[in-house]
Every structure is written in structure tokens, then in C-alpha cells.
Design an enzyme around this catalytic site. Sequence first.
Site, PDB file in Angstrom:
ATOM      1  N   ASP A 226       3.913  -1.330   1.787  1.00 28.71           N
ATOM      2  CA  ASP A 226       2.724  -2.104   1.507  1.00 28.71           C
ATOM      3  C   ASP A 226       1.750  -1.138   0.837  1.00 28.71           C
ATOM      4  O   ASP A 226       1.907   0.085   0.910  1.00 28.71           O
ATOM      5  CB  ASP A 226       2.149  -2.708   2.792  1.00 28.71           C
TER       6      ASP A 226
HETATM    7  C1  GLC Z   1      -1.860  -6.085   0.509  1.00 24.56           C
HETATM    8  C2  GLC Z   1      -0.965  -6.967   1.344  1.00 24.56           C
HETATM    9  C3  GLC Z   1       0.353  -7.258   0.688  1.00 24.56           C
HETATM   10  C4  GLC Z   1       0.148  -7.331  -0.804  1.00 24.56           C
HETATM   11  C5  GLC Z   1      -0.171  -5.925  -1.266  1.00 24.56           C
HETATM   12  C6  GLC Z   1      -0.499  -5.884  -2.777  1.00 24.56           C
HETATM   13  O1  GLC Z   1      -2.625  -5.237   1.289  1.00 24.56           O
HETATM   14  O2  GLC Z   1      -0.737  -6.568   2.697  1.00 24.56           O
HETATM   15  O3  GLC Z   1       0.838  -8.491   1.233  1.00 24.56           O
HETATM   16  O4  GLC Z   1       1.302  -7.816  -1.471  1.00 24.56           O
HETATM   17  O5  GLC Z   1      -1.250  -5.337  -0.539  1.00 24.56           O
HETATM   18  O6  GLC Z   1      -1.712  -6.527  -3.020  1.00 24.56           O
END
Ligand code: GLC
Length: 699
Positions: A226
Site C-alpha cells: 500500500d
Molecule cells: C491508499 C489506500 C489504497 C490505495 C492507495 C493508492 O492509502 O489504502 O487502497 O489504492 O493508497 O491511492
Amino acid sequence: MSPEVAKTVAMLTLDQKLSLLSGADDWHTTEIPEVGLPPVELGDGPHGLRTETGVDMVWIPSTCFPTASALGATWDPELVRRVGLALGEEARALGVDLLLGPGVNMKRTPLCGRNFEYFGEDPVLAGDLAAAYVQGLQSTGVGACLKHFAANNQETLRTEISVEADERTLREIYLEAFRRVISAADPWAVMCSYNRIGGVHASQHRWLLTEVLRQDWGYPGLVVSDWDAVHDPVAAVAAGLDLEMPGTGGRSVAALRRGLEDGTLSEAALDQAAIRVIEFVRRCRPDGRPAHSPVREAGIVPGAPLNRAQLAELGADEHHELAREVATAAITLLRNEDDLLPLDPDGAQRIAVVGGYARVPRIQGGGSAGVDPTRVDDPLVCLRDLAGDRIAYAQGYPVPETDFYRDLVPDPSDPAQLREDAVRLAAESDLVLAFVGLPLSSEVEAADRSTLALPEDQVRLLAALADTGKPLVVVLSAGSAVTMDGWHDRAGAILLTWLGGQGVGSATAAVLFGRADPSGRLGETYPLSLEDTPGYRDFPGVDGRVSYDEGVFIGYRWYDQHDLPVRYPFGHGLSYTSFGYADAEVVTSSPDHVEVRVRVTNTGVRPGAEVVQVYVEPPHLAERPVRELRAFAKLWLNPGESRMARFTLHHRDFALADTTGRAWHQEQGSYRIVFASSSRVPRATVNVVRPDATQPFSR
Ligand code: GLC
């Protein structure tokens, strides 16, 4: 590893290999043209493209589909597959190679701010619908990224909280949807979550990323972090992470190089990660060239609508119709006293439509899943299209001018005056349609709710409207359960529209006036109170730890285990018609599978859909849930029409996770197989005896 990949790896310098393990920027992998590796673009989000324009919080318009909790309420894998396919078409039109979705985390507590992004409280429902979504999406040549692996069930302290759950709970509940999707649909990537498990961040959790994902399940794809979830690049790669996002401007590459030099990172681990990134890039870009985007190449003006040619490239018109169809299939009729609904489109009733959400519908949640919709159906306009000038409107409570949080401007209106105006209109009408729901601030990434109640202004409004004595229909927008104290018993009907995407306005009007049957079913329990919920005692945790002491007993498993009354059970949803069940039988029962079937008949006078839910009730030798969903099917039937619904159950459907023996253990004994209209409404039952048997933890 294919010969081409092996050849590519052999041609790479150490620095080139290292550069593959961290993003080039916020949204791209590192390109290495010398060996034919183009950049790959990753993009949010699970129910619509969120493609940045370079201006903060301004995105390229795309179709805003119903969010996952609404998809969960459809109980319709084929329909969800079509959503996946449409998302893939829009991703291609925008040059996105990997879509960061679907999210399949379990709804452990209704308070979680991101519940709107998740399918529900059961891993079979979430797993089977998400598998269909992934199959549809990947059929377009765009990859799916299953997230957030694992046990990301709250937003409070999300990057530091440590989930304390035993292995059986993890395997049976929090990992199971991931296992089902990986087994059935082979998503090209899995995204590790922010949180810790047992004190170790998921991004460097070897048991999670290697022992379970690779060794038990044989997952061949990419593991991506993430965003900013990596705390120690060396530990992450050593544990099984392949790609850190976003890029860190070389800091992680330097750390990895030091890891190689000091021996904390093996060359083998580095090569393994580099190979997976190369395989991933080749899967996304088989022609070896960067993606191109006809929509972006036609020119984007941040904040401006797309032109007709760009909308055509997106498939905007067809996808809007699909968004409407899915929103309709998700709408869940919770209560309908004396068949108050459907309303008569040709009747003479004067209808008061009350509530700002009838003008600015709640279509989505906030955060990385946000979408700038190509258009939004205005519920009030759609109602007037069906019922003409019988429809009058009053705002009823303060509501921001838009649900799109970039423009959230608080409404300065006086709640008391708005309520008074609405009550006056209701008193002059024959029936009241009250549009209420959770505000965007209650359904947003990085924050959890503190209450399950609707905003006080709305609760007071509903009571005041009920005091008029006029029949009251409540139209509720929510991505996760709410409590209904103070108004539930005074509502003649309650229609749940979830966060139904850009087409929810016309879907709601169609269902209210009987142009469509309400066929949604709850993907989560609606509890009577927050205190009754399974995570209540230890949410959001203390001293950075949250203990999942309820174990496998989440959702309906919890309420059934403790024989708790609920407002509406998992799987609940009314139709405008009725259904009969008959001829339930076990067709075959062999050591590796059981085939069962039941005949379902539409016994009413209107077409409609029944969701046949199959629960298995095990012999209670070990401590196990009373019943667990193991299969389901949505049947559309005309009046008088019958159909046989057939289901095949396998070893896993009868087994519990025996973590000592490291196997799925099917206890010897008699199992009840229940065909049901909800987790608490059995319609037919058969029994089957199963032998003692085990199968290894594998997909
Ligand atoms: C965010 C989310 C994830 C998302 C990623 C990119 O913090 O947790 O679901 O796809 O970052 O934005």
C-alpha cells in the site's frame, strides 16, 4: 520463470534490478528500455478510475459505479463481472495497466470508515463476487490488485495498529476471501495492508507474504505495498514484498544496496522480487511498449468535462446504464409494512420528497476510492419523470451542495427552519419519501465512525415527519450499517440504496415506483445497537493493539453464536413478489464433494429475484459458528415460474482451520445444509453425513 524473463534478468545490472523494486513515482513502475521494460501505470480505484490531472484533488471524469458494499448487496457474480469488465475498458482508455481494487477486507465492525469499499461480513460472499470482478477486469488486459492483505478492518491508527488474531481466525475469516479470489481468478497483484499483525507490519510479514501467499496458496503474482506502507525495504523484500509504492526517490534502492552489502538481504531474494516485477510488467505490457491513452492524448483540462469523443472512448453512456442497472440490483428493501411500496406511478397521491440527498445523492465514499463521475442522476428529477407534479420537495436538513468532498461547503441553513418547512409540506401531502443517510464525513478513508446513528438533524426530522401521521417511506444511503432508534417502527417502508454510484437516483425512482423489483440482500448484519457488535469491546484497540477476541465469530456468526436479536439479518431483503422452496435434496455425496438442489418458485404476481443462500450447520464438536454461508445463487423468476437451483459443496465448505495440523479439517458427523432467504430465515433443509478428513492449507 519463462526463458524471456530469465534472459531479461541476466541482462540487468545490479542497479537496474534494484530500481525495479521501488516505484519510479506515485503511479508508475521503473522503466528499463534497454531490456524492453516500459513503465506500467497503477491507478485507483475499486469502483471507478481516479486518474490525477496534476491539480490537487482534481481527477479525470470516469464512471462512478456502486461501491463494493453495494456490489455485495447484488449477490450477483455475473453482474459484478460486467462491472469489472467496464472498469477495465475505462482503465485502458485512460492508460492504466493495474487497477487498485477490489478490496475484500471483512466488515468486522460497522464503524470502519472504509466499509463502503468492502463487500460485507462474509468471506464467501466477498470472495466469490470479487473473483467475478477480477475475471471481468482482467479479461480486458488490465490487472486487478486485490487489497488490503490483510486484516485491515479499521482506519483508526491504520498504519501502526497491530491486529492480534489467532491463526484460525485469520485463515477462516480474514484471509479466506483473498484465498478464494486467488484460487478462482488469479489477480495479477496483491496489495499488502498498512497495519501490523502480531506486531509485524504486513509489508514485512513473512508468514503472510511468503508462507501463506506463496507456499500455502502458490500465488504466482506480484505483491505491491500500500502507498507508503513500507517501513524497512530490506525486511520487506526479505519477507516477500516485490514492489514498494510509491517511489522513494532512491532512498529504498540505497537501503537495499546496503542490505546486499551487509548480508541482511540475499541476492536470491532480490532476484526473486525483480523477476516478479518483470513478469508483472510483461503481463501488463506484452507488446513491450508504454500504454497509450486516447482520452488523455485528446487533451485534459483539469476540472472540465470530457468531450464527446473522450466520453465515447470511455464507453461513458453504456457504463452509465450499467451503473444504473447495478444500483437497481443492489437496492435492498428492508421493511415494507402493508405493501406500502411500490408506489403507483399513475396514482393521484401527492408525494412530499424530503431530504437534501434527494437532490445531491450519496453515491460514494471519500479517499483514494473517490471518482469524479461523468454524470449523476438527480433522484428528484427521476421521481418527477415518473410521477410528474405530484412530487413536491423540501430540503429537510442541512446538506453540502455536493457529495464530492473536494467541494464540500457546509450548508449554513437553519436545521429547525428546514425541518419546519418539511413538516408543513408533509402535512399537505398524502405520503412522504424521506431521503436520509450517512454524510460523506462518516464514510471516508483514514477515519472511523464513533456512532452507528444517523446525524441528529435527520433523526429529528424523521420523528417530526412521522408525527404528521402521513405514511413514511425512508430511503437510506449508507455504505455500512446504521442504527434506527427513534424512527424505525414509525417508517412504513425502508429502502437501502447503499452508496449506489452515479446511477442511484434513477435506480431508486424505478424501485420506488415498481419499475424494478428490489432484489438486493444485506451483505452485513444491521444490528440493534453498537454495543451488540462483535468488535465493540476492543475497538479501536488500546496501546496500539486491537484484539480480535471474538475470533471467527464476526457478523452473523457473532449474533447467531450469542443468539442476539438484530434489526435485520445478513442476507435479508424483501421483494415485491414472494417465493416458495420445495424438493430440496442431496443429489450426490462423495468424499470430495456434495451436490444439493432445491426448487424455487415465484409464488407472487410480479417478476422478481430470489437470492438462494446455502448455509452449512456443522456438528458442534469443536467450537464453530452455528451456520456459515457456503454458496448462493440469484434467480430471476416470472410469476409462477420455477427453477431448480443446484450447488456443489467441497471439503473446505465443511471444514475448519486446524492450525496445529496445518490443514482444513472436516469433522466426522452429520451436517445440516440449509437453503435460506437470509441467515435467519431457513426455507428448506437437507442433512448429509461427512467422514473425518483433512486437506492441506492450499488453494
Ligand atoms: C491508499 C489506500 C489504497 C490505495 C492507495 C493508492 O492509502 O489504502 O487502497 O489504492 O493508497 O491511492
